[in-house]
Design a protein around this motif. Structure first.
Motif, PDB file in Angstrom:
ATOM      1  N   ASP A 129       0.815  -1.215   0.000  1.00 39.13           N
ATOM      2  CA  ASP A 129       0.000   0.000   0.000  1.00 39.13           C
ATOM      3  C   ASP A 129       0.849   1.265   0.000  1.00 39.13           C
ATOM      4  O   ASP A 129       0.407   2.309  -0.453  1.00 39.13           O
ATOM      5  CB  ASP A 129      -0.949   0.002   1.188  1.00 39.13           C
TER       6      ASP A 129
ATOM      7  N   ALA B  13       3.773   1.562  -1.564  1.00 45.00           N
ATOM      8  CA  ALA B  13       4.782   1.441  -2.631  1.00 45.00           C
ATOM      9  C   ALA B  13       4.986   2.746  -3.386  1.00 45.00           C
ATOM     10  O   ALA B  13       6.095   3.039  -3.829  1.00 45.00           O
ATOM     11  CB  ALA B  13       4.380   0.333  -3.599  1.00 45.00           C
ATOM     12  N   ASN B  14       3.968   3.547  -3.542  1.00 47.59           N
ATOM     13  CA  ASN B  14       4.084   4.779  -4.321  1.00 47.59           C
ATOM     14  C   ASN B  14       4.200   6.018  -3.436  1.00 47.59           C
ATOM     15  O   ASN B  14       3.918   7.117  -3.894  1.00 47.59           O
ATOM     16  CB  ASN B  14       2.871   4.923  -5.245  1.00 47.59           C
ATOM     17  N   ARG B  15       4.590   5.861  -2.216  1.00 46.82           N
ATOM     18  CA  ARG B  15       4.710   6.985  -1.284  1.00 46.82           C
ATOM     19  C   ARG B  15       6.154   7.464  -1.209  1.00 46.82           C
ATOM     20  O   ARG B  15       7.081   6.804  -1.648  1.00 46.82           O
ATOM     21  CB  ARG B  15       4.220   6.591   0.114  1.00 46.82           C
ATOM     22  N   SER B  16       6.337   8.600  -0.582  1.00 49.23           N
ATOM     23  CA  SER B  16       7.669   9.187  -0.477  1.00 49.23           C
ATOM     24  C   SER B  16       8.484   8.488   0.611  1.00 49.23           C
ATOM     25  O   SER B  16       7.958   7.718   1.423  1.00 49.23           O
ATOM     26  CB  SER B  16       7.561  10.678  -0.165  1.00 49.23           C
TER      27      SER B  16
ATOM     28  N   HIS C   8       7.524   6.476   4.258  1.00 49.14           N
ATOM     29  CA  HIS C   8       8.005   5.128   4.584  1.00 49.14           C
ATOM     30  C   HIS C   8       8.666   5.115   5.952  1.00 49.14           C
ATOM     31  O   HIS C   8       8.435   4.197   6.753  1.00 49.14           O
ATOM     32  CB  HIS C   8       8.996   4.653   3.528  1.00 49.14           C
TER      33      HIS C   8
END
Length: 95
Positions: free
Chosen positions: A62, A64-67, A71
């Motif tokens: 979920d 994976a496309n975050r900064s 993370h």
């Protein structure tokens, strides 16, 4: 005969990842509640496994496309939650 099988597989809409996470969460909490009410060690182990799968999915799929900052904050939050869980229910007493 429009109702006959034409050999093509049926396609269903994909399951949204949020619903999968929600179902893992509900299942994990239900197993944990049942384990504590029934004092069943096997259910506790299964609940911990489902919750581990949920947390792993949340952190690695979920997000994976975050900064990078998101993370880092998520991993710190998961670590704090894990530490609190172990303090509240140590393995030698919980399982």
């Amino acid at each position: 005969m429009s109702d006959s099988y034409d050999g093509e597989p049926q396609s269903y809409p994909p399951l949204a990842p949020n619903y999968l996470s929600l179902s893992f969460g509900i299942e994990g909490l239900s197993l944990m509640a049942a384990a504590w009410m029934l004092k069943e060690k096997t259910l506790k182990a299964q609940a911990f496994a489902v919750i581990f799968i949920l947390v792993s999915k949340l952190l690695f799929v979920d997000l994976a496309n975050r900064s990078t900052l998101e993370h880092i904050v998520s991993f710190i939050g998961a670590g704090v939650a894990h530490t609190l869980g172990l303090c509240l229910c140590p393995w030698h007493q919980c399982l």
